[in-house]
Write an enzyme that holds these catalytic residues in place. Structure first.
Site, PDB file in Angstrom:
ATOM      1  N   GLU A 182     -18.937  22.348 -16.725  1.00 51.33           N
ATOM      2  CA  GLU A 182     -19.357  21.036 -17.214  1.00 51.33           C
ATOM      3  C   GLU A 182     -18.602  19.936 -16.469  1.00 51.33           C
ATOM      4  O   GLU A 182     -19.163  18.892 -16.113  1.00 51.33           O
ATOM      5  CB  GLU A 182     -19.115  20.923 -18.715  1.00 51.33           C
ATOM      6  CG  GLU A 182     -19.979  21.833 -19.563  1.00 51.33           C
ATOM      7  CD  GLU A 182     -19.666  21.694 -21.045  1.00 51.33           C
ATOM      8  OE1 GLU A 182     -19.698  20.556 -21.546  1.00 51.33           O
ATOM      9  OE2 GLU A 182     -19.384  22.719 -21.683  1.00 51.33           O
TER      10      GLU A 182
ATOM     11  N   ASN B 160      -2.703  -1.468  13.285  1.00 52.07           N
ATOM     12  CA  ASN B 160      -4.153  -1.265  13.245  1.00 52.07           C
ATOM     13  C   ASN B 160      -4.558   0.071  13.847  1.00 52.07           C
ATOM     14  O   ASN B 160      -5.322   0.839  13.256  1.00 52.07           O
ATOM     15  CB  ASN B 160      -4.872  -2.400  13.982  1.00 52.07           C
ATOM     16  CG  ASN B 160      -4.659  -3.750  13.321  1.00 52.07           C
ATOM     17  OD1 ASN B 160      -4.014  -3.853  12.288  1.00 52.07           O
ATOM     18  ND2 ASN B 160      -5.217  -4.790  13.925  1.00 52.07           N
TER      19      ASN B 160
ATOM     20  N   SER C 221     -13.281  24.739 -29.376  1.00 54.82           N
ATOM     21  CA  SER C 221     -13.478  23.458 -30.048  1.00 54.82           C
ATOM     22  C   SER C 221     -12.329  23.213 -31.009  1.00 54.82           C
ATOM     23  O   SER C 221     -11.799  24.142 -31.616  1.00 54.82           O
ATOM     24  CB  SER C 221     -14.800  23.477 -30.822  1.00 54.82           C
ATOM     25  OG  SER C 221     -14.865  22.418 -31.754  1.00 54.82           O
TER      26      SER C 221
ATOM     27  N   ASN D 230     -16.870  27.445 -24.872  1.00 57.08           N
ATOM     28  CA  ASN D 230     -17.554  26.495 -23.991  1.00 57.08           C
ATOM     29  C   ASN D 230     -17.256  26.757 -22.513  1.00 57.08           C
ATOM     30  O   ASN D 230     -16.099  26.999 -22.141  1.00 57.08           O
ATOM     31  CB  ASN D 230     -17.119  25.070 -24.326  1.00 57.08           C
ATOM     32  CG  ASN D 230     -17.423  24.697 -25.752  1.00 57.08           C
ATOM     33  OD1 ASN D 230     -18.448  25.080 -26.299  1.00 57.08           O
ATOM     34  ND2 ASN D 230     -16.512  23.954 -26.379  1.00 57.08           N
TER      35      ASN D 230
ATOM     36  N   LYS E  48      -8.227   4.090   1.686  1.00 58.82           N
ATOM     37  CA  LYS E  48      -7.458   5.333   1.511  1.00 58.82           C
ATOM     38  C   LYS E  48      -7.691   6.009   0.162  1.00 58.82           C
ATOM     39  O   LYS E  48      -7.962   7.213   0.095  1.00 58.82           O
ATOM     40  CB  LYS E  48      -5.949   5.064   1.652  1.00 58.82           C
ATOM     41  CG  LYS E  48      -5.526   4.231   2.832  1.00 58.82           C
ATOM     42  CD  LYS E  48      -5.849   4.865   4.152  1.00 58.82           C
ATOM     43  CE  LYS E  48      -5.376   3.974   5.292  1.00 58.82           C
ATOM     44  NZ  LYS E  48      -5.890   2.582   5.266  1.00 58.82           N
TER      45      LYS E  48
ATOM     46  N   GLN F 223      -7.499  -1.673   4.055  1.00 58.37           N
ATOM     47  CA  GLN F 223      -6.410  -1.015   3.337  1.00 58.37           C
ATOM     48  C   GLN F 223      -6.962  -0.226   2.148  1.00 58.37           C
ATOM     49  O   GLN F 223      -6.391   0.776   1.727  1.00 58.37           O
ATOM     50  CB  GLN F 223      -5.406  -2.059   2.836  1.00 58.37           C
ATOM     51  CG  GLN F 223      -4.272  -1.495   1.993  1.00 58.37           C
ATOM     52  CD  GLN F 223      -3.261  -2.575   1.643  1.00 58.37           C
ATOM     53  OE1 GLN F 223      -2.631  -3.166   2.529  1.00 58.37           O
ATOM     54  NE2 GLN F 223      -3.108  -2.862   0.357  1.00 58.37           N
TER      55      GLN F 223
ATOM     56  N   LYS G  75     -16.804  28.262 -31.331  1.00 54.79           N
ATOM     57  CA  LYS G  75     -17.249  27.785 -30.020  1.00 54.79           C
ATOM     58  C   LYS G  75     -16.511  28.440 -28.864  1.00 54.79           C
ATOM     59  O   LYS G  75     -15.310  28.670 -28.908  1.00 54.79           O
ATOM     60  CB  LYS G  75     -17.074  26.261 -29.923  1.00 54.79           C
ATOM     61  CG  LYS G  75     -17.975  25.451 -30.815  1.00 54.79           C
ATOM     62  CD  LYS G  75     -19.448  25.631 -30.473  1.00 54.79           C
ATOM     63  CE  LYS G  75     -19.810  25.112 -29.117  1.00 54.79           C
ATOM     64  NZ  LYS G  75     -19.668  23.651 -28.983  1.00 54.79           N
TER      65      LYS G  75
ATOM     66  N   SER H 247       0.823  -1.215   0.000  1.00 52.46           N
ATOM     67  CA  SER H 247       0.000   0.000   0.000  1.00 52.46           C
ATOM     68  C   SER H 247       0.855   1.263   0.000  1.00 52.46           C
ATOM     69  O   SER H 247       0.320   2.361  -0.003  1.00 52.46           O
ATOM     70  CB  SER H 247      -0.934   0.009   1.209  1.00 52.46           C
ATOM     71  OG  SER H 247      -0.178  -0.005   2.420  1.00 52.46           O
TER      72      SER H 247
ATOM     73  N   TYR I  41     -10.242  -5.431  13.014  1.00 55.23           N
ATOM     74  CA  TYR I  41      -9.606  -4.948  11.792  1.00 55.23           C
ATOM     75  C   TYR I  41      -9.534  -6.067  10.750  1.00 55.23           C
ATOM     76  O   TYR I  41      -9.293  -7.226  11.076  1.00 55.23           O
ATOM     77  CB  TYR I  41      -8.181  -4.454  12.085  1.00 55.23           C
ATOM     78  CG  TYR I  41      -7.466  -3.984  10.836  1.00 55.23           C
ATOM     79  CD1 TYR I  41      -7.678  -2.709  10.342  1.00 55.23           C
ATOM     80  CD2 TYR I  41      -6.617  -4.832  10.131  1.00 55.23           C
ATOM     81  CE1 TYR I  41      -7.051  -2.286   9.173  1.00 55.23           C
ATOM     82  CE2 TYR I  41      -5.986  -4.424   8.967  1.00 55.23           C
ATOM     83  CZ  TYR I  41      -6.198  -3.156   8.495  1.00 55.23           C
ATOM     84  OH  TYR I  41      -5.589  -2.735   7.339  1.00 55.23           O
TER      85      TYR I  41
ATOM     86  N   THR J  83     -39.457  26.844 -12.194  1.00 57.57           N
ATOM     87  CA  THR J  83     -39.801  25.538 -11.623  1.00 57.57           C
ATOM     88  C   THR J  83     -40.144  24.626 -12.794  1.00 57.57           C
ATOM     89  O   THR J  83     -40.721  25.087 -13.790  1.00 57.57           O
ATOM     90  CB  THR J  83     -40.997  25.615 -10.653  1.00 57.57           C
ATOM     91  OG1 THR J  83     -42.172  26.028 -11.369  1.00 57.57           O
ATOM     92  CG2 THR J  83     -40.732  26.602  -9.519  1.00 57.57           C
ATOM     93  N   HIS J  84     -39.773  23.365 -12.699  1.00 56.93           N
ATOM     94  CA  HIS J  84     -39.975  22.412 -13.806  1.00 56.93           C
ATOM     95  C   HIS J  84     -39.294  22.902 -15.086  1.00 56.93           C
ATOM     96  O   HIS J  84     -39.713  22.556 -16.191  1.00 56.93           O
ATOM     97  CB  HIS J  84     -41.467  22.183 -14.078  1.00 56.93           C
ATOM     98  CG  HIS J  84     -42.254  21.805 -12.876  1.00 56.93           C
ATOM     99  ND1 HIS J  84     -42.369  20.513 -12.427  1.00 56.93           N
ATOM    100  CD2 HIS J  84     -42.971  22.573 -12.005  1.00 56.93           C
ATOM    101  CE1 HIS J  84     -43.134  20.479 -11.347  1.00 56.93           C
ATOM    102  NE2 HIS J  84     -43.492  21.719 -11.060  1.00 56.93           N
TER     103      HIS J  84
END
Length: 504
Positions: A334, A154, A321, A329, A369, A366, A327, A67, A361, A199-200
């Protein structure tokens, strides 16, 4: 592990705020990344735990179980924990003061080697703990062999990880504050700008832009509070729990806990080495923050489109682009929207990891992390780029003003007018609905209707009705606490300016 270099997480370097005799780690990661292959040493040494074994592990097992390629990120916290442990052992008479001093001096040398990029991380030493302990033994000899008295990997790794997460939370909260400040400054800059509220995804009511921006500041505050609550719960010390059952040696867990800035030692030694609630809670808080940032990103991406045209990002936060020359962007937002999936995935990985583990443990842990390191790195990047974007956009006031009349945004305010005249709300709703239908048939606005036309729908309408129609007048009629009325929003702005210590 390029994603875990010191440069990528250097945000976690800061002085220790606790009244402790031990210095806070100056960085969470080594100054130079090493690949697994670079870490592997051709000549293996005997394992520190190898007394009962006759054969060494195979190369495949060693490569699969190491690790160090990622947990070297904990080196500073491992050293600070070892310093506290050595000092406690000396205080309790379990090692001599001379041994303690040699251990502390050796740990200082190792820290310097790591931070200068001179330390050799070895896969045959498995993890950050064994690498540092073995290097310390090479440096100071016999005293280093006493450092692991009344300590297991541990409880050692749990202590390191809690210290790391504590610093990571502080770093994230500071980035939340910066984004909040950027949004509040943007609100102050556009204090009287009215925009359509949705809304919606349909036009609903007019709102002041500062009101909308503060609707992102508020959940960010809850995000910060969740993280700080998590910090308070994780701030208990596992060190001294040993493998799972504690120890019969006369250690002082309260001393090490205080030295490391913890609230106190964990009460149950089995729980101390098994618990990963603190990382689940931490990544859950990160995931909720990521969802909030994703929603902000979605709104700004939409508003930057030609269809809306409400915001104009500067060139400094836009990309182009490879094939379409015209373009421009809003790629950063995003990616904020996209990277939220990554943060949520990190949480799901840990939930699945922990769901079937018996006490105490298990080596499965391990694997806790890397999702945490990734979540922290990602959420901090999302917060930083969102603040940068907020500081580099302009609201297209002419386009917004042109768009405002569409959608009869003042309809609800007109219904409130009728309620004030004594009409039941459901009846008011029906009257205004018929008024809107009349406008649709005439392709006009509510404020364009003559009083006679309004009275043909309901005799309740009077000449004072024109104080309620039109988006500007609608805004003036909002007065409830927390609403989009000018005075209400100004009060909200004053609150956040004071809280974040900003100025108008």
């Amino acid at each position: 592990m390029d994603s875990l270099t010191a440069e990528s997480l250097s945000f976690l370097s800061k002085p220790f705020s606790s009244a402790s005799p031990f210095p806070r780690p100056t960085a969470l990661l080594p100054c130079r990344a090493f690949s697994v292959s670079a870490l592997h040493m051709s000549s293996k040494e005997a394992k520190l735990w190898g007394g009962r074994f006759e054969d060494s592990v195979t190369d495949a097992v060693e490569k699969f179980t190491e690790s160090i390629s990622f947990d070297k990120a904990l080196y500073s916290h491992d050293i600070i924990g070892s310093r506290a442990h050595a000092s406690m052992l000396a205080h309790q008479g379990l090692i001599t003061d001379d041994d303690r001093d040699k251990i502390l001096d050796g740990l200082d040398v190792i820290r310097g080697q790591i931070e200068r990029g001179e330390f050799v991380w070895r896969t045959d030493r498995e993890d950050v703990h064994m690498n540092i302990e073995a290097a310390l033994t090479d440096l100071v000899g016999e005293p280093a062999k006493k450092l692991h008295t009344a300590r297991s990997r541990n409880d050692q790794v749990c202590t390191d990880f809690r210290l790391w997460c504590r610093d990571a939370i502080d770093a994230i909260v500071s980035r939340i504050r910066k984004l909040q400040a950027a949004l509040v400054k943007l609100a102050v800059k556009n204090e009287n700008l009215i925009v359509p509220g949705y809304t919606h995804m349909q036009r609903a009511q007019p709102v002041l832009l500062p009101h909308l921006l503060l609707a992102y500041v508020e959940p960010l505050e809850r995000d910060a509070q969740r993280l700080l609550d998590c910090r308070a719960r994780l701030n208990f010390c596992p060190l001294g729990a040993c493998a799972l059952a504690g120890t019969g040696l006369p250690i002082d867990r309260f001393m090490t806990s205080e030295a490391l800035g913890f609230t106190g030692p964990m009460r149950n030694s089995i729980d101390a080495v098994s618990d990963r609630d603190f990382v689940l809670e931490f990544l859950s808080a990160n995931s909720i923050t990521a969802v909030h940032l994703s929603r902000l990103g979605e709104e700004w991406v939409l508003w930057a489109s030609e269809e809306f045209g409400f915001i104009i990002p500067s060139d400094s936060v836009s990309t182009g682009s490879s094939i379409m020359p015209q373009k421009k962007n809003p790629d950063p937002m995003e990616l904020v929207r996209g990277k939220s999936a990554r943060v949520i995935g990190d949480l799901v990985s840990l939930l699945v990891l922990c769901k079937g583990l018996p006490h105490a443990y298990n080596r499965d842990l391990q694997e806790d992390k890397e999702p945490v390191f990734d979540s922290v790195k990602t959420i901090i990047g999302m917060l930083e780029v969102s603040a940068e974007f907020a500081e580099n956009i302009t609201y297209n006031q002419e386009r917004i003003k042109t768009a405002l009349p569409a959608g009869h945004l003042d309809a609800t305010t007109l219904a409130d007018y009728l309620v004030k005249k004594g009409i039941a709300f459901r009846t008011s709703h029906d009257i205004v609905g018929r008024s809107v239908a009349f406008c649709v048939s005439r392709n006009c606005r509510l404020e364009d209707l003559s009083l006679d036309e309004l009275r043909s729908i309901s005799p309740t309408f009077d000449k004072d009705v024109y104080e309620y129609v039109g988006v500007e007048k609608a805004i003036k009629n909002f007065s409830s606490y927390g609403s989009t009325g000018s005075e209400c929003v100004s009060s909200q702005l004053d609150y956040w300016i004071a809280k974040l210590e900003l100025s108008r």
